[in-house]
Every structure is written in structure tokens, then in C-alpha cells.
Scaffold this motif. Structure first.
Motif, PDB file in Angstrom:
ATOM      1  N   THR A 102      -6.895 -20.377 -57.623  1.00 39.05           N
ATOM      2  CA  THR A 102      -6.059 -20.653 -58.618  1.00 39.05           C
ATOM      3  C   THR A 102      -5.022 -19.491 -58.838  1.00 39.05           C
ATOM      4  O   THR A 102      -4.254 -19.729 -59.832  1.00 39.05           O
ATOM      5  CB  THR A 102      -6.651 -20.811 -59.942  1.00 39.05           C
ATOM      6  N   GLY A 103      -5.036 -18.573 -58.060  1.00 35.72           N
ATOM      7  CA  GLY A 103      -4.026 -17.490 -58.182  1.00 35.72           C
ATOM      8  C   GLY A 103      -4.371 -16.111 -57.601  1.00 35.72           C
ATOM      9  O   GLY A 103      -5.183 -16.298 -56.472  1.00 35.72           O
ATOM     10  N   THR A 104      -3.555 -15.238 -57.973  1.00 32.17           N
ATOM     11  CA  THR A 104      -3.946 -13.758 -57.308  1.00 32.17           C
ATOM     12  C   THR A 104      -3.585 -12.796 -58.089  1.00 32.17           C
ATOM     13  O   THR A 104      -2.827 -12.772 -59.116  1.00 32.17           O
ATOM     14  CB  THR A 104      -2.604 -13.641 -56.157  1.00 32.17           C
ATOM     15  N   VAL A 105      -4.313 -11.587 -58.008  1.00 31.78           N
ATOM     16  CA  VAL A 105      -4.300 -10.603 -58.875  1.00 31.78           C
ATOM     17  C   VAL A 105      -3.818  -9.365 -57.896  1.00 31.78           C
ATOM     18  O   VAL A 105      -4.395  -9.206 -56.650  1.00 31.78           O
ATOM     19  CB  VAL A 105      -5.800 -10.067 -59.562  1.00 31.78           C
ATOM     20  N   SER A 133      -0.806   3.370 -62.804  1.00 33.93           N
ATOM     21  CA  SER A 133      -1.290   2.026 -62.209  1.00 33.93           C
ATOM     22  C   SER A 133      -0.961   0.996 -62.903  1.00 33.93           C
ATOM     23  O   SER A 133      -0.840   0.990 -64.215  1.00 33.93           O
ATOM     24  CB  SER A 133      -2.618   2.145 -61.885  1.00 33.93           C
ATOM     25  N   TRP A 134      -0.816  -0.199 -62.341  1.00 31.44           N
ATOM     26  CA  TRP A 134      -0.692  -1.585 -63.040  1.00 31.44           C
ATOM     27  C   TRP A 134      -1.260  -2.651 -62.481  1.00 31.44           C
ATOM     28  O   TRP A 134      -1.884  -2.362 -61.284  1.00 31.44           O
ATOM     29  CB  TRP A 134       0.835  -1.852 -63.225  1.00 31.44           C
ATOM     30  N   LEU A 135      -1.273  -3.724 -62.942  1.00 26.64           N
ATOM     31  CA  LEU A 135      -1.943  -4.917 -62.480  1.00 26.64           C
ATOM     32  C   LEU A 135      -1.158  -6.084 -62.685  1.00 26.64           C
ATOM     33  O   LEU A 135      -0.570  -6.288 -63.743  1.00 26.64           O
ATOM     34  CB  LEU A 135      -3.232  -4.933 -63.160  1.00 26.64           C
ATOM     35  N   LEU A 136      -0.951  -6.934 -61.817  1.00 25.38           N
ATOM     36  CA  LEU A 136      -0.342  -8.218 -62.258  1.00 25.38           C
ATOM     37  C   LEU A 136      -1.116  -9.491 -61.924  1.00 25.38           C
ATOM     38  O   LEU A 136      -1.791  -9.472 -60.662  1.00 25.38           O
ATOM     39  CB  LEU A 136       1.173  -8.096 -61.219  1.00 25.38           C
ATOM     40  N   VAL A 137      -1.121 -10.424 -62.793  1.00 30.93           N
ATOM     41  CA  VAL A 137      -1.783 -11.596 -62.660  1.00 30.93           C
ATOM     42  C   VAL A 137      -0.960 -12.803 -62.237  1.00 30.93           C
ATOM     43  O   VAL A 137       0.120 -12.825 -63.030  1.00 30.93           O
ATOM     44  CB  VAL A 137      -2.462 -11.898 -63.975  1.00 30.93           C
ATOM     45  N   SER A 138      -1.244 -13.427 -61.354  1.00 30.34           N
ATOM     46  CA  SER A 138      -0.449 -14.492 -61.112  1.00 30.34           C
ATOM     47  C   SER A 138      -1.186 -15.635 -60.860  1.00 30.34           C
ATOM     48  O   SER A 138      -2.073 -15.941 -60.055  1.00 30.34           O
ATOM     49  CB  SER A 138       0.341 -14.347 -59.771  1.00 30.34           C
ATOM     50  N   LEU A 139      -1.059 -16.832 -61.925  1.00 29.95           N
ATOM     51  CA  LEU A 139      -1.936 -18.026 -61.758  1.00 29.95           C
ATOM     52  C   LEU A 139      -0.875 -19.282 -61.273  1.00 29.95           C
ATOM     53  O   LEU A 139       0.143 -19.223 -61.904  1.00 29.95           O
ATOM     54  CB  LEU A 139      -2.449 -18.338 -63.322  1.00 29.95           C
ATOM     55  N   ALA A 140      -1.623 -20.012 -60.613  1.00 31.30           N
ATOM     56  CA  ALA A 140      -0.940 -21.452 -60.001  1.00 31.30           C
ATOM     57  C   ALA A 140      -1.873 -22.367 -60.003  1.00 31.30           C
ATOM     58  O   ALA A 140      -2.851 -22.324 -59.152  1.00 31.30           O
ATOM     59  CB  ALA A 140      -0.044 -20.971 -58.996  1.00 31.30           C
ATOM     60  N   GLY A 141      -1.754 -23.377 -61.130  1.00 34.55           N
ATOM     61  CA  GLY A 141      -2.584 -24.263 -60.883  1.00 34.55           C
ATOM     62  C   GLY A 141      -3.817 -23.960 -61.646  1.00 34.55           C
ATOM     63  O   GLY A 141      -4.978 -24.399 -61.373  1.00 34.55           O
ATOM     64  N   ALA A 142      -3.833 -23.385 -62.920  1.00 36.81           N
ATOM     65  CA  ALA A 142      -4.892 -23.125 -63.544  1.00 36.81           C
ATOM     66  C   ALA A 142      -5.541 -24.448 -64.368  1.00 36.81           C
ATOM     67  O   ALA A 142      -4.617 -25.150 -64.705  1.00 36.81           O
ATOM     68  CB  ALA A 142      -4.837 -22.012 -64.764  1.00 36.81           C
TER      69      ALA A 142
END
Ligand code: ZN
Lengths: 179, 232
Positions: free
Chosen positions: B151-154, B162-171
Motif C-alpha cells: 500500500t505504499g513505500t517508506v 536524517s528524515w523519513l518519508l511515508v508515501s501511501l497509495a491505496g490505503a
């Protein structure tokens, strides 16, 4: 003859614990000093300083001399470790005035034997006071422009401008004095 | 975040990224731009160097007695990050560059990515991305539902900071998803939330620990929806 900073870091990257011991001895006062400046509590500062050396040991292989001297690499690691603690605790236990005292040209020179610090101090003193304050708050404490705006009671845009112009000027001054 | 930022949009943000004070999304936007813009990348590197040097001004202070041996004891328990062999290393770097392109793809709205030859060629053109802001590497982890549906990518970016990016598609559901970072010791760190609309979300966050210390990331949304991304 003393091993250079770069030599000690290379030794650590190779897992040499003697290099690590020499490195800790050489830098512990500066690392602890910076940690104490940011977190304000000696016991917490000691924890932060230990964490900083641990990170330096883990990431020694990633040190890139083109990006800056060993001292500023290590102090950047220390700063980040200290900010981690300050943010997680949701407290601001520091006393910014202590740090801002560094901006005072009359301040005593606590870093005898570290000529690089004198160079930076001179560059910082070249900035308008309000820009120097904004840059110091952002760099040491990781304060955002919004937090600086609240603290200094100024509009957000003004805070952003102070950080930006201050850092650009600082960079230009440091480049002039760079060999 | 919808438009690809240009030089004019990025320049005012460089100083805040250099001091570490920028927010996650701002940092992501800047790094996305500097991946392909030499001028802004050089500008950012110069500002970051000046900010780092400022730390030299902190007064030195001798730590309490026993500090040195306490540190050395901890170092003995933790091995340093080994230099990986050259072949592995360049492969890792290549992978990281691919991930950087993924971030670009996500931020520009092209969420679906496939490992095509075109993408790899594009990735090769982004080789310098990792040197931006002292980044050491970027890692992409699939986000899976409890039934294993992607449902996505971290994206995890190891840098200063440092950083973190959450990408959700179709949650599965819309609303607030709470994010928790679980480290290798099993300790859970609540790390903020993201708003999902029409199943989609892209949100950046500062990351307060080393990427190597993270075991998994979990997202808990409305109606008991549970999503996870694992690092290993
Ligand atoms: Zn540009």
C-alpha cells in the motif's frame, strides 16, 4: 608525532580501539562542552556525549574530509544527538543566554589552542546581532524559524530572513578567511 | 509538494535545511531539487559547512571522571559500521540512487514505480544525490497491509539530519494514521501521524535515530487498519 584527526577516524573505521581511545581523549572536552551547552544538565550531557562518540565510531567509515574538518563533523553528530534528547523530552531546559554570551566580543576565549574557533568567532561577530542570534538558535538548538519567531517575538518571515541572511554572510566571511 | 520546486522556490529554504531547522516536507523538497541542480547543491553544501563550523564555538568542558572508560566500554560492545567490499558498495550506492529517483517520482505524483531500464538510466544521472546534506544512504521499504498487500513505500534517509518519508497509495481507509518507529531493541517510538485522503498520503518527518537502528515502521489507521514496513 601525534596522529592526525583524519588518521584517528580512519583507524576507527577499521575498528581500531586504540585509535578510538585517542580520539575520545582528544575530543571529550569539546563534545561534552557542546552537549552541556545544549542540554544544560550535566548527567544528560554525559549521556549525549557518550552517544555522540558511539555514533562517530559507527559512522567513521562515512566521514568525508571534503565536507569539513573532523572537529565539525564530530560536533555536528554531537549537536544532533543533543537535539534528539531535547526534542524527545519536550523540554527546553537550556538557557539560551549562556550560549548567546558567545556572541559577546568581550567573552573570554575558552578555546585556547583551537585557532579554528577564533576564525569562526570573528566571522560571527561580523554579523548584525539579530542575525547572529537567529543563526545560533537554529544551528545549536535546531530551532525552526517559527520557534525563533515566537521566542524573539518577530514575524515568521523576519525570522526566516535573519537565518538566511545571517548564514549566507557567515559562509562568505568564513570563505574569505579559508586558506 | 505537488509541483517540482524550482531554484527560486528552493533558495529561501536552503539555510534552514543547512542548520537542520527545516521541516521534513521542506527538506524533502530541497533535496529533490538539489539532486538535479548543481548551483543549489553547491550553495547548500557551503551553507551547511558554515553552520557546522559554528559549533566549534561551544565552550570546552571536561566531562566527569570515568567518562572515557564508560565511552570505551560502550564502543567495545558496538562494532563500527564495516566498510563493505567495493562491488557490494557500488551496488548499494546504485540502489540508493534508485531510491532517490523514487522519492522524486513520489513527490511529482508518479507514485507507481517499476524497475525498468529507463528508470535505472535516470538513476545513473542522479548519482550525486547522496552527497547532498551529508546523506549516507537512502532506503526504500514497501509498506504492507496485514494481508501482505503493498500500500505504499517508506523512504529512510540517513544524513545530518536524517528524515523519513511515508508515501501511501491505496490505503484501506481514510483518516489519521499514527506512525510508530520500532528500533532493533523492540522499543516503540511514537513518531507522528499522517492524514490519508482517498487512500493517498505523502508526508515527511525528521528521523531521530540511525536508519541501521530501525527494525520496522508501523502505521495504525481508522477501523483498526494496521500497516507495516520492515527494514530487513
Ligand atoms: Zn536550483
Amino acid at each position: 608525532m601525534a596522529v592526525t584527526d583524519e588518521g584517528l577516524v580512519a583507524g576507527m573505521a577499521a575498528g581500531d580501539s586504540q585509535a578510538a581511545a585517542a580520539f575520545v581523549r582528544r575530543y571529550q572536552a569539546r563534545v561534552f562542552g557542546l552537549a552541556l551547552t545544549i542540554v544544560g544538565v550535566p548527567a544528560t550531557a554525559e549521556e549525549v556525549a557518550q552517544e555522540a562518540f558511539l555514533r562517530a565510531w559507527r559512522y567513521a567509515g562515512g566521514y568525508d574530509p571534503r565536507r569539513g574538518a573532523v572537529a565539525s563533523w564530530l560536533l555536528t553528530i554531537t549537536r544532533n544527538a543533543a537535539i534528539d534528547v531535547v526534542r524527545v523530552s519536550h523540554e527546553r531546559p537550556y538557557e539560551p543566554d549562556t550560549l548567546l554570551g558567545l556572541l559577546d566580543p568581550q567573552a573570554e576565549r575558552p578555546l585556547e589552542g583551537w585557532p579554528d574557533a577564533d576564525r569562526v568567532r570573528t566571522a560571527l561577530h561580523g554579523l548584525p546581532h539579530e542575525q547572529a542570534v537567529a543563526v545560533v538558535l537554529a544551528t545549536f538548538y535546531g530551532l525552526t524559524a517559527r520557534e525563533i519567531a515566537e521566542r524573539e517575538d518577530i514575524p515568521l518571515g523576519t525570522a526566516k530572513t535573519r537565518i538566511r541572511l545571517g548564514l549566507i554572510r557567515l559562509r562568505d566571511q568564513l570563505e574569505v578567511t579559508d586558506d | 509538494m505537488t509541483d517540482r520546486p524550482d531554484c527560486e522556490g528552493v533558495r529561501p529554504l536552503l539555510a534552514e535545511v543547512a542548520t537542520g531547522a527545516a521541516t521534513g516536507p521542506e527538506r524533502a523538497a530541497v533535496l529533490l531539487h538539489t539532486a538535479t541542480c548543481d548551483a543549489c547543491r553547491t550553495e547548500l553544501a557551503g551553507l551547511a559547512k558554515a553552520a557546522d563550523e559554528l559549533l566549534l564555538l561551544a565552550p570546552a568542558h571536561e566531562p566527569p571522571t570515568g567518562f572515557e572508560s564508560a565511552v570505551l566500554n560502550r564502543l567495545h560492545e558496538a562494532r563500527p559500521a564495516r566498510r563493505t567490499p567495493m562491488s557490494k558498495r557500488s551496488w548499494t550506492r546504485h540502489l540508493a540512487v534508485v531510491c532517490a529517483v523514487l522519492v522524486a517520482a513520489v513527490l511529482t505524483g508518479a507514485v507507481v514505480w517499476q524497475a525498468t531500464a529507463t528508470d535505472r538510466r535516470l538513476a545513473a544521472e542522479h548519482r550525486q544525490t547522496l552527497s547532498v546534506a551529508g546523506g549516507r544512504y537512502l532506503k526504500a521499504l514497501p509498506i504492507l497491509s496485514s494481508t501482505g498487500v503493498r500500500t505504499g513505500t517508506v523512504f529512510l534517509y540517513q544524513g545530518e539530519p536524517s528524515w523519513l518519508l511515508v508515501s501511501l497509495a491505496g490505503a484501506p481507509t481514510d483518516g489519521e494514521y499514527r506512525m510508530t518507529v520500532i528500533d532493533r531493541d523492540g522499543v516503540a517510538h511514537p513518531s507522528g501521524a499522517c492524514q490519508v485522503r482517498h487512500g493517498d498520503a505523502v508526508e515527511g518527518y525528521p528521523l531521530y535515530r540511525a536508519v541501521t537502528e530501525i527494525a520496522r515502521i508501523q502505521l495504525d489507521g481508522p477501523g483498526g487498519v494496521h500497516l507495516e514496513a520492515h527494514t530487513a
